[in-house]
Design a protein around this motif. Sequence first.
Motif, PDB file in Angstrom:
ATOM      1  N   HIS A  18       0.824  -1.206   0.000  1.00 28.96           N
ATOM      2  CA  HIS A  18       0.000   0.000   0.000  1.00 28.96           C
ATOM      3  C   HIS A  18       0.859   1.256   0.000  1.00 28.96           C
ATOM      4  O   HIS A  18       2.083   1.215   0.179  1.00 28.96           O
ATOM      5  CB  HIS A  18      -0.913   0.003   1.229  1.00 28.96           C
ATOM      6  N   GLY A  19       0.200   2.406  -0.144  1.00 30.19           N
ATOM      7  CA  GLY A  19       0.881   3.685  -0.106  1.00 30.19           C
ATOM      8  C   GLY A  19       0.840   4.322   1.271  1.00 30.19           C
ATOM      9  O   GLY A  19       0.378   3.723   2.256  1.00 30.19           O
ATOM     10  N   LEU A  20       1.323   5.554   1.350  1.00 31.65           N
ATOM     11  CA  LEU A  20       1.354   6.309   2.600  1.00 31.65           C
ATOM     12  C   LEU A  20      -0.053   6.450   3.170  1.00 31.65           C
ATOM     13  O   LEU A  20      -0.998   6.757   2.443  1.00 31.65           O
ATOM     14  CB  LEU A  20       1.954   7.691   2.333  1.00 31.65           C
ATOM     15  N   PHE A  21      -0.189   6.209   4.471  1.00 28.30           N
ATOM     16  CA  PHE A  21      -1.458   6.241   5.206  1.00 28.30           C
ATOM     17  C   PHE A  21      -2.387   5.087   4.822  1.00 28.30           C
ATOM     18  O   PHE A  21      -3.533   5.045   5.263  1.00 28.30           O
ATOM     19  CB  PHE A  21      -2.217   7.562   5.000  1.00 28.30           C
ATOM     20  N   GLY A  22      -1.906   4.156   4.003  1.00 22.91           N
ATOM     21  CA  GLY A  22      -2.733   3.031   3.590  1.00 22.91           C
ATOM     22  C   GLY A  22      -2.551   1.833   4.504  1.00 22.91           C
ATOM     23  O   GLY A  22      -1.906   1.896   5.553  1.00 22.91           O
ATOM     24  N   ALA A  23      -3.132   0.716   4.082  1.00 22.61           N
ATOM     25  CA  ALA A  23      -3.033  -0.526   4.841  1.00 22.61           C
ATOM     26  C   ALA A  23      -3.415  -1.676   3.924  1.00 22.61           C
ATOM     27  O   ALA A  23      -4.016  -1.473   2.861  1.00 22.61           O
ATOM     28  CB  ALA A  23      -3.957  -0.496   6.063  1.00 22.61           C
ATOM     29  N   ALA A  24      -3.079  -2.875   4.352  1.00 15.60           N
ATOM     30  CA  ALA A  24      -3.413  -4.060   3.563  1.00 15.60           C
ATOM     31  C   ALA A  24      -4.909  -4.133   3.272  1.00 15.60           C
ATOM     32  O   ALA A  24      -5.328  -4.525   2.182  1.00 15.60           O
ATOM     33  CB  ALA A  24      -2.949  -5.315   4.303  1.00 15.60           C
ATOM     34  N   GLU A 139     -16.865  12.537  14.319  1.00 14.90           N
ATOM     35  CA  GLU A 139     -16.609  13.724  15.135  1.00 14.90           C
ATOM     36  C   GLU A 139     -15.252  14.343  14.811  1.00 14.90           C
ATOM     37  O   GLU A 139     -15.033  15.534  15.054  1.00 14.90           O
ATOM     38  CB  GLU A 139     -16.662  13.355  16.621  1.00 14.90           C
ATOM     39  N   VAL A 140     -14.349  13.533  14.266  1.00 14.66           N
ATOM     40  CA  VAL A 140     -13.020  14.036  13.918  1.00 14.66           C
ATOM     41  C   VAL A 140     -13.058  14.784  12.587  1.00 14.66           C
ATOM     42  O   VAL A 140     -12.326  15.758  12.386  1.00 14.66           O
ATOM     43  CB  VAL A 140     -12.005  12.874  13.850  1.00 14.66           C
ATOM     44  N   ASP A 141     -13.936  14.358  11.691  1.00 18.78           N
ATOM     45  CA  ASP A 141     -13.973  14.918  10.334  1.00 18.78           C
ATOM     46  C   ASP A 141     -14.025  16.449  10.310  1.00 18.78           C
ATOM     47  O   ASP A 141     -13.197  17.085   9.645  1.00 18.78           O
ATOM     48  CB  ASP A 141     -15.146  14.318   9.562  1.00 18.78           C
ATOM     49  N   PRO A 142     -14.955  17.098  11.022  1.00 17.89           N
ATOM     50  CA  PRO A 142     -14.989  18.565  10.961  1.00 17.89           C
ATOM     51  C   PRO A 142     -13.784  19.236  11.617  1.00 17.89           C
ATOM     52  O   PRO A 142     -13.485  20.399  11.318  1.00 17.89           O
ATOM     53  CB  PRO A 142     -16.286  18.925  11.694  1.00 17.89           C
ATOM     54  N   LEU A 143     -13.078  18.510  12.477  1.00 17.23           N
ATOM     55  CA  LEU A 143     -11.923  19.080  13.165  1.00 17.23           C
ATOM     56  C   LEU A 143     -10.708  19.206  12.252  1.00 17.23           C
ATOM     57  O   LEU A 143      -9.766  19.943  12.569  1.00 17.23           O
ATOM     58  CB  LEU A 143     -11.556  18.225  14.383  1.00 17.23           C
ATOM     59  N   ILE A 144     -10.722  18.484  11.129  1.00 20.01           N
ATOM     60  CA  ILE A 144      -9.559  18.506  10.233  1.00 20.01           C
ATOM     61  C   ILE A 144      -9.891  19.092   8.866  1.00 20.01           C
ATOM     62  O   ILE A 144      -9.020  19.210   8.011  1.00 20.01           O
ATOM     63  CB  ILE A 144      -8.973  17.084  10.054  1.00 20.01           C
ATOM     64  N   SER A 145     -11.147  19.483   8.659  1.00 19.00           N
ATOM     65  CA  SER A 145     -11.588  19.913   7.329  1.00 19.00           C
ATOM     66  C   SER A 145     -10.999  21.252   6.898  1.00 19.00           C
ATOM     67  O   SER A 145     -10.973  21.557   5.704  1.00 19.00           O
ATOM     68  CB  SER A 145     -13.115  19.978   7.272  1.00 19.00           C
ATOM     69  N   ILE A 148      -7.555  19.793   5.536  1.00 18.12           N
ATOM     70  CA  ILE A 148      -7.749  18.700   4.575  1.00 18.12           C
ATOM     71  C   ILE A 148      -9.129  18.901   3.952  1.00 18.12           C
ATOM     72  O   ILE A 148     -10.146  18.421   4.468  1.00 18.12           O
ATOM     73  CB  ILE A 148      -7.624  17.335   5.272  1.00 18.12           C
ATOM     74  N   GLU A 149      -9.176  19.625   2.850  1.00 22.80           N
ATOM     75  CA  GLU A 149     -10.447  20.077   2.290  1.00 22.80           C
ATOM     76  C   GLU A 149     -11.220  18.978   1.577  1.00 22.80           C
ATOM     77  O   GLU A 149     -12.447  18.991   1.546  1.00 22.80           O
ATOM     78  CB  GLU A 149     -10.201  21.247   1.335  1.00 22.80           C
ATOM     79  N   SER A 150     -10.528  18.013   0.989  1.00 24.40           N
ATOM     80  CA  SER A 150     -11.193  16.956   0.232  1.00 24.40           C
ATOM     81  C   SER A 150     -11.862  15.960   1.176  1.00 24.40           C
ATOM     82  O   SER A 150     -11.212  15.362   2.037  1.00 24.40           O
ATOM     83  CB  SER A 150     -10.182  16.218  -0.650  1.00 24.40           C
ATOM     84  N   SER A 151     -13.168  15.757   1.003  1.00 28.54           N
ATOM     85  CA  SER A 151     -13.883  14.796   1.846  1.00 28.54           C
ATOM     86  C   SER A 151     -13.391  13.376   1.594  1.00 28.54           C
ATOM     87  O   SER A 151     -13.355  12.552   2.515  1.00 28.54           O
ATOM     88  CB  SER A 151     -15.393  14.886   1.590  1.00 28.54           C
ATOM     89  N   ALA A 152     -12.996  13.083   0.347  1.00 28.53           N
ATOM     90  CA  ALA A 152     -12.489  11.743   0.028  1.00 28.53           C
ATOM     91  C   ALA A 152     -11.164  11.483   0.728  1.00 28.53           C
ATOM     92  O   ALA A 152     -10.933  10.385   1.260  1.00 28.53           O
ATOM     93  CB  ALA A 152     -12.332  11.589  -1.483  1.00 28.53           C
ATOM     94  N   VAL A 153     -10.284  12.480   0.742  1.00 26.87           N
ATOM     95  CA  VAL A 153      -8.994  12.326   1.425  1.00 26.87           C
ATOM     96  C   VAL A 153      -9.207  12.198   2.927  1.00 26.87           C
ATOM     97  O   VAL A 153      -8.571  11.373   3.594  1.00 26.87           O
ATOM     98  CB  VAL A 153      -8.059  13.503   1.097  1.00 26.87           C
ATOM     99  N   ARG A 154     -10.131  12.998   3.478  1.00 30.08           N
ATOM    100  CA  ARG A 154     -10.410  12.887   4.918  1.00 30.08           C
ATOM    101  C   ARG A 154     -10.924  11.492   5.259  1.00 30.08           C
ATOM    102  O   ARG A 154     -10.509  10.889   6.257  1.00 30.08           O
ATOM    103  CB  ARG A 154     -11.432  13.943   5.356  1.00 30.08           C
ATOM    104  N   ALA A 155     -11.815  10.965   4.437  1.00 27.93           N
ATOM    105  CA  ALA A 155     -12.354   9.625   4.696  1.00 27.93           C
ATOM    106  C   ALA A 155     -11.243   8.578   4.654  1.00 27.93           C
ATOM    107  O   ALA A 155     -11.209   7.652   5.477  1.00 27.93           O
ATOM    108  CB  ALA A 155     -13.441   9.297   3.676  1.00 27.93           C
ATOM    109  N   PHE A 156     -10.326   8.725   3.696  1.00 33.69           N
ATOM    110  CA  PHE A 156      -9.198   7.799   3.582  1.00 33.69           C
ATOM    111  C   PHE A 156      -8.322   7.866   4.831  1.00 33.69           C
ATOM    112  O   PHE A 156      -7.972   6.837   5.424  1.00 33.69           O
ATOM    113  CB  PHE A 156      -8.391   8.142   2.333  1.00 33.69           C
ATOM    114  N   LEU A 157      -7.991   9.074   5.270  1.00 29.65           N
ATOM    115  CA  LEU A 157      -7.132   9.240   6.442  1.00 29.65           C
ATOM    116  C   LEU A 157      -7.817   8.744   7.709  1.00 29.65           C
ATOM    117  O   LEU A 157      -7.188   8.099   8.561  1.00 29.65           O
ATOM    118  CB  LEU A 157      -6.740  10.706   6.596  1.00 29.65           C
ATOM    119  N   LEU A 158      -9.110   9.026   7.834  1.00 29.06           N
ATOM    120  CA  LEU A 158      -9.833   8.621   9.039  1.00 29.06           C
ATOM    121  C   LEU A 158     -10.040   7.114   9.105  1.00 29.06           C
ATOM    122  O   LEU A 158     -10.388   6.580  10.161  1.00 29.06           O
ATOM    123  CB  LEU A 158     -11.177   9.349   9.116  1.00 29.06           C
TER     124      LEU A 158
END
Length: 255
Positions: A18-24, A139-145, A148-158
């Motif tokens: 996988h890539g950075l911040f990814g997982a199997a 609850e974390v999503d709005p704290l980092i928006s 990290i403006e992209s909702s798709a990137v936020r979902a990936f990171l979370l």
Amino acid sequence: MELSYQDIGEGHPVVILHGLFGAAKNWNSIAKQMARKYRILTVDLRNHGASPWTDTMSYVEMAQDLVEFLDQRGLDKASIVGHSMGGKVAMTMALKSPERVERLVVADIAPVKYPRMAFKSYVEKLQSVDLSTVSRRSEVDPLISDVIESSAVRAFLLGNLQSTKDGLRWMVNLETLGREMDSIGGVPAIRMDAKYDGETLFIDGASSDYIQSSHHQLIRHLFPNVQFHSIADAGHWVHAEKPHDFMAALNDFLP
């Protein structure tokens, strides 16, 4: 080091990185379908997923982790598929231990330094979240928006947040990632006279700029037996955006 991994299917062994911040787990869908023909081993690289955390994560170290992983599985050789950061790990392994790599697939990354600093700001933002004050990913999503403006990137990171009896915890080692970010974005420590002569496939998303035509000369120098394949209407996460096209390219290339 004992890397966490998933192992399904029978046949020629294919290790997916996988890539950075990814997982199997990000590769579960592709792994299940590819397992009809191959033995698929999806790996959590160090400081990611359920694999051990360490203070360093150079590409040479991560490539050696993979050599040890093959040794632990009793595998002399395997085909290696790596996306983004995992692609740089795969390249490093092929150049330093070519006898262990049957075929090499690199997805949307080149052996060059990338100047982007967005991921560094992402790490800093994730580190700023006080997990003791939240109980759900939502609850974390709005704290980092704000960063990290992209909702798709936020979902990936979370997706790296795990719920435990003591609350939420990160499954990635943010401290080491932040400290090593320049190295992760840089060029693997390989000799320029190194070569991997095995069959190699570089796959890019046509809408991504990670692999540019100006990179081809260096890629051909390091990997003389290379093919290039571009997937239309796909960006950097080419395997997630166009999984059927991505798997078709793998099936055509792998033994």
